[in-house]
Motif scaffolding. Structure first.
Motif, PDB file in Angstrom:
ATOM      1  N   SER A  32       0.809  -1.220   0.000  1.00  0.00           N
ATOM      2  CA  SER A  32       0.000   0.000   0.000  1.00  0.00           C
ATOM      3  C   SER A  32       0.838   1.264   0.000  1.00  0.00           C
ATOM      4  CB  SER A  32      -0.927   0.006   1.222  1.00  0.00           C
ATOM      5  OG  SER A  32      -0.150  -0.015   2.421  1.00  0.00           O
ATOM      6  N   GLU A  33       2.123   1.182   0.371  1.00  0.00           N
ATOM      7  CA  GLU A  33       2.966   2.375   0.448  1.00  0.00           C
ATOM      8  C   GLU A  33       3.578   2.743  -0.910  1.00  0.00           C
ATOM      9  OE1 GLU A  33       3.210   4.251   3.058  1.00  0.00           O
ATOM     10  OE2 GLU A  33       2.030   2.951   4.358  1.00  0.00           O
ATOM     11  N   ASN A  34       4.099   1.737  -1.624  1.00  0.00           N
ATOM     12  CA  ASN A  34       4.839   2.041  -2.843  1.00  0.00           C
ATOM     13  C   ASN A  34       4.319   1.330  -4.082  1.00  0.00           C
ATOM     14  OD1 ASN A  34       5.746  -0.618  -2.426  1.00  0.00           O
ATOM     15  ND2 ASN A  34       7.589   0.073  -1.379  1.00  0.00           N
ATOM     16  N   GLY A  35       3.376   0.403  -3.942  1.00  0.00           N
ATOM     17  CA  GLY A  35       2.828  -0.301  -5.096  1.00  0.00           C
ATOM     18  C   GLY A  35       3.635  -1.508  -5.535  1.00  0.00           C
ATOM     19  N   PHE A  36       4.569  -1.996  -4.716  1.00  0.00           N
ATOM     20  CA  PHE A  36       5.338  -3.194  -5.061  1.00  0.00           C
ATOM     21  C   PHE A  36       4.404  -4.402  -5.071  1.00  0.00           C
ATOM     22  CE2 PHE A  36       7.889  -6.920  -4.127  1.00  0.00           C
ATOM     23  CZ  PHE A  36       8.990  -6.762  -4.938  1.00  0.00           C
ATOM     24  N   VAL A  37       4.406  -5.153  -6.170  1.00  0.00           N
ATOM     25  CA  VAL A  37       3.507  -6.308  -6.307  1.00  0.00           C
ATOM     26  C   VAL A  37       4.135  -7.511  -5.628  1.00  0.00           C
ATOM     27  CG1 VAL A  37       2.338  -7.839  -7.922  1.00  0.00           C
ATOM     28  CG2 VAL A  37       2.556  -5.408  -8.454  1.00  0.00           C
TER      29      VAL A  37
ATOM     30  N   LEU B  87      12.341  -1.216  -5.869  1.00  0.00           N
ATOM     31  CA  LEU B  87      13.387  -1.709  -4.975  1.00  0.00           C
ATOM     32  C   LEU B  87      14.616  -0.808  -5.006  1.00  0.00           C
ATOM     33  CD1 LEU B  87      13.248  -5.573  -5.571  1.00  0.00           C
ATOM     34  CD2 LEU B  87      12.413  -4.308  -3.594  1.00  0.00           C
ATOM     35  N   MET B  88      15.036  -0.400  -6.212  1.00  0.00           N
ATOM     36  CA  MET B  88      16.207   0.465  -6.309  1.00  0.00           C
ATOM     37  C   MET B  88      15.919   1.853  -5.745  1.00  0.00           C
ATOM     38  SD  MET B  88      18.651   1.301  -9.586  1.00  0.00           S
ATOM     39  CE  MET B  88      19.690  -0.132  -9.304  1.00  0.00           C
ATOM     40  N   LYS B  89      14.709   2.327  -5.936  1.00  0.00           N
ATOM     41  CA  LYS B  89      14.339   3.654  -5.436  1.00  0.00           C
ATOM     42  C   LYS B  89      14.378   3.708  -3.917  1.00  0.00           C
ATOM     43  CE  LYS B  89      10.651   7.095  -5.882  1.00  0.00           C
ATOM     44  NZ  LYS B  89       9.292   7.349  -6.403  1.00  0.00           N
ATOM     45  N   GLU B  90      14.024   2.601  -3.253  1.00  0.00           N
ATOM     46  CA  GLU B  90      13.963   2.579  -1.788  1.00  0.00           C
ATOM     47  C   GLU B  90      15.234   2.017  -1.154  1.00  0.00           C
ATOM     48  OE1 GLU B  90      10.466   1.032  -0.095  1.00  0.00           O
ATOM     49  OE2 GLU B  90       9.201   2.557  -1.037  1.00  0.00           O
ATOM     50  N   SER B  91      16.146   1.500  -1.960  1.00  0.00           N
ATOM     51  CA  SER B  91      17.375   0.945  -1.407  1.00  0.00           C
ATOM     52  C   SER B  91      18.275   2.052  -0.876  1.00  0.00           C
ATOM     53  CB  SER B  91      18.115   0.143  -2.482  1.00  0.00           C
ATOM     54  OG  SER B  91      19.399  -0.226  -2.025  1.00  0.00           O
TER      55      SER B  91
ATOM     56  N   ASN C  95      21.402   1.958  -0.473  1.00  0.00           N
ATOM     57  CA  ASN C  95      22.696   1.891  -1.155  1.00  0.00           C
ATOM     58  C   ASN C  95      22.646   2.398  -2.591  1.00  0.00           C
ATOM     59  OD1 ASN C  95      23.846   0.666   1.143  1.00  0.00           O
ATOM     60  ND2 ASN C  95      23.101  -1.329   0.484  1.00  0.00           N
ATOM     61  N   HIS C  96      21.478   2.807  -3.068  1.00  0.00           N
ATOM     62  CA  HIS C  96      21.341   3.247  -4.453  1.00  0.00           C
ATOM     63  C   HIS C  96      20.671   4.616  -4.547  1.00  0.00           C
ATOM     64  CE1 HIS C  96      21.750  -1.147  -4.785  1.00  0.00           C
ATOM     65  NE2 HIS C  96      22.336  -0.893  -5.939  1.00  0.00           N
ATOM     66  N   GLN C  97      20.896   5.459  -3.553  1.00  0.00           N
ATOM     67  CA  GLN C  97      20.292   6.786  -3.557  1.00  0.00           C
ATOM     68  C   GLN C  97      21.118   7.746  -4.415  1.00  0.00           C
ATOM     69  OE1 GLN C  97      17.323   7.417  -2.268  1.00  0.00           O
ATOM     70  NE2 GLN C  97      17.219   5.292  -1.576  1.00  0.00           N
ATOM     71  N   LEU C  98      20.432   8.607  -5.141  1.00  0.00           N
ATOM     72  CA  LEU C  98      21.090   9.616  -5.965  1.00  0.00           C
ATOM     73  C   LEU C  98      21.231  10.911  -5.180  1.00  0.00           C
ATOM     74  CD1 LEU C  98      19.226   9.081  -9.363  1.00  0.00           C
ATOM     75  CD2 LEU C  98      21.422   8.132  -8.661  1.00  0.00           C
ATOM     76  N   GLU C  99      22.329  11.616  -5.418  1.00  0.00           N
ATOM     77  CA  GLU C  99      22.577  12.881  -4.731  1.00  0.00           C
ATOM     78  C   GLU C  99      22.987  13.952  -5.734  1.00  0.00           C
ATOM     79  OE1 GLU C  99      25.467  12.365  -1.693  1.00  0.00           O
ATOM     80  OE2 GLU C  99      24.117  11.250  -0.344  1.00  0.00           O
ATOM     81  N   THR C 100      22.624  15.181  -5.426  1.00  0.00           N
ATOM     82  CA  THR C 100      23.040  16.314  -6.241  1.00  0.00           C
ATOM     83  C   THR C 100      24.468  16.720  -5.859  1.00  0.00           C
ATOM     84  OG1 THR C 100      22.112  17.881  -4.652  1.00  0.00           O
ATOM     85  CG2 THR C 100      20.662  17.115  -6.417  1.00  0.00           C
TER      86      THR C 100
ATOM     87  N   GLU D 298      15.569  12.469  -6.404  1.00  0.00           N
ATOM     88  CA  GLU D 298      14.629  11.397  -6.723  1.00  0.00           C
ATOM     89  C   GLU D 298      15.021  10.713  -8.034  1.00  0.00           C
ATOM     90  OE1 GLU D 298      12.006   9.953  -5.269  1.00  0.00           O
ATOM     91  OE2 GLU D 298      12.292  11.120  -3.433  1.00  0.00           O
ATOM     92  N   ARG D 299      14.928   9.395  -8.026  1.00  0.00           N
ATOM     93  CA  ARG D 299      15.226   8.621  -9.232  1.00  0.00           C
ATOM     94  C   ARG D 299      13.963   8.531 -10.077  1.00  0.00           C
ATOM     95  NH1 ARG D 299      19.230   4.987 -10.253  1.00  0.00           N
ATOM     96  NH2 ARG D 299      19.811   4.999  -8.048  1.00  0.00           N
ATOM     97  N   SER D 300      14.031   8.925 -11.327  1.00  0.00           N
ATOM     98  CA  SER D 300      12.859   8.886 -12.201  1.00  0.00           C
ATOM     99  C   SER D 300      12.751   7.535 -12.888  1.00  0.00           C
ATOM    100  CB  SER D 300      12.929  10.002 -13.246  1.00  0.00           C
ATOM    101  OG  SER D 300      13.997   9.765 -14.146  1.00  0.00           O
TER     102      SER D 300
END
Length: 327
Positions: free
Chosen positions: A31-36, A226-230, A232-237, A244-246
């Motif tokens: 319900s939070e992110n739509g992961f099936v 999964l990558m968006k919430e990981s 270890n895979h966060q994007l930074e300016t 945010e990863r698009s």
């Protein structure tokens, strides 16, 4: 719904859906992110070997999709097609709780709150409880019925704004089950939105290719979440802020990783009368204009109407000798 208009024994027609014809898929999504988490493609009536065969279709589907989260005290938000007193009772025995809107003609739904006089005015609420399951009748623009084993019927909900006939706004009290349901019930909608944003769908006559494209898009959507919430895979300016990863960027990078360095060569016109012995190379006027091959090698563009009669290559008259010497 997986859109499909061809001939298929288990193709469904649902007039209330945006996609009316196709293959029906049952889903359980976060319900939070739509992961099936679970899905089941409906292929018709199950055989006698199914362990939930004694139940109706709506109850059987929920029991099968929630089998892996039994005895973990999870809360499942379900649609009015599935919600029934029988289902909630079985889920309670499996230490799983549920809430959802329901239809007034469901079996064992209390008839005492079905009378129109129970909830006359907007905001009126009537609650009846049997064991751990509470039945709600709440008057909004029309009467809405709920069944829940996950909410306390004594808990007060928030006030919601409703426009009146004279155009004014009025604060209407709503039960807590309405707030929780509206907040948590759109997990499958989020999953569908992510899956269909940049689809790989292609037209075809075979039904199983539509299922394949559905599975491919579903896998990509789940991988993106999964990558968006990981952590270890966060994007930074450049300034160190989180970026945010698009989904488009994720799909583009995934496609490049899958393709690698492969690049399909441009198709050339097949020449059947190519002179391999080095004779018969004479300039002749071609049917269509084309780029001079020798000029193209020198990074120049020159459209000419002459070609070689032996190798069928478009060439300038001044490039004719140089090209054949290099060959």
């Amino acid at each position: 719904m997986i859109a499909f208009h061809g001939r298929l024994g288990f193709r469904q027609y649902l007039p209330a859906k945006p996609t009316k014809y196709g293959i029906k898929v049952w889903m359980r999504a976060d319900s939070e992110n739509g992961f099936v988490n679970e899905f089941q493609i409906y292929t018709g009536k199950h055989g006698d070997t199914n362990q939930h065969q004694q139940y109706g279709q709506s109850t059987r589907v929920v029991l099968e999709l929630t089998k892996k989260i039994e005895n973990r005290h999870h809360i499942v938000n379900i649609d009015n097609f599935f919600t029934s007193y029988e289902l909630l009772s079985i889920l309670i025995r499996r230490l799983t709780y549920a809430r959802g809107t329901t239809r007034s003609n469901r079996k064992e739904f209390p008839a005492a709150i079905l009378h129109p006089k129970c909830v006359k005015n907007q905001g009126d609420l009537k609650v009846l409880q049997r064991g751990q399951i509470a039945a709600y009748a709440w008057k909004d623009k029309k009467t809405i019925f709920f069944l829940s084993s996950a909410d306390d019927p004594r808990e007060n909900g928030l006030q919601v704004q409703r426009r009146q006939k004279d155009g004014t706004q009025r604060q209407v009290p709503s039960p807590s089950v309405v707030q929780h349901y509206n907040l948590k019930m759109n997990g499958v909608d989020k999953a569908d939105q992510t899956r269909t944003e940049y689809p790989t769908f292609r037209m075809c006559k075979r039904w199983w290719t539509y299922v394949f494209y559905f599975l491919l898009d579903l896998s990509i959507a789940n991988a993106y979440i999964l990558m968006k919430e990981s952590p270890n895979h966060q994007l930074e300016t450049k300034s160190g802020r989180r970026k945010e990863r698009s989904l488009l960027d994720f799909r583009m990078k995934l496609a490049k990783l899958l393709i690698g360095n492969y690049r399909m060569a441009r198709k050339r016109r097949r020449v059947s009368n190519k002179d391999l012995h080095g004779i018969g190379h004479w300039p002749k006027e071609s049917v269509k204009r084309g780029r001079c091959k020798n000029c193209s090698k020198n990074r120049k563009r020159s459209d000419v109407k002459w070609e070689c009669s032996g190798c069928a290559a478009h060439l300038c008259v001044k490039c004719f000798e140089e090209y054949h010497k290099n060959q």
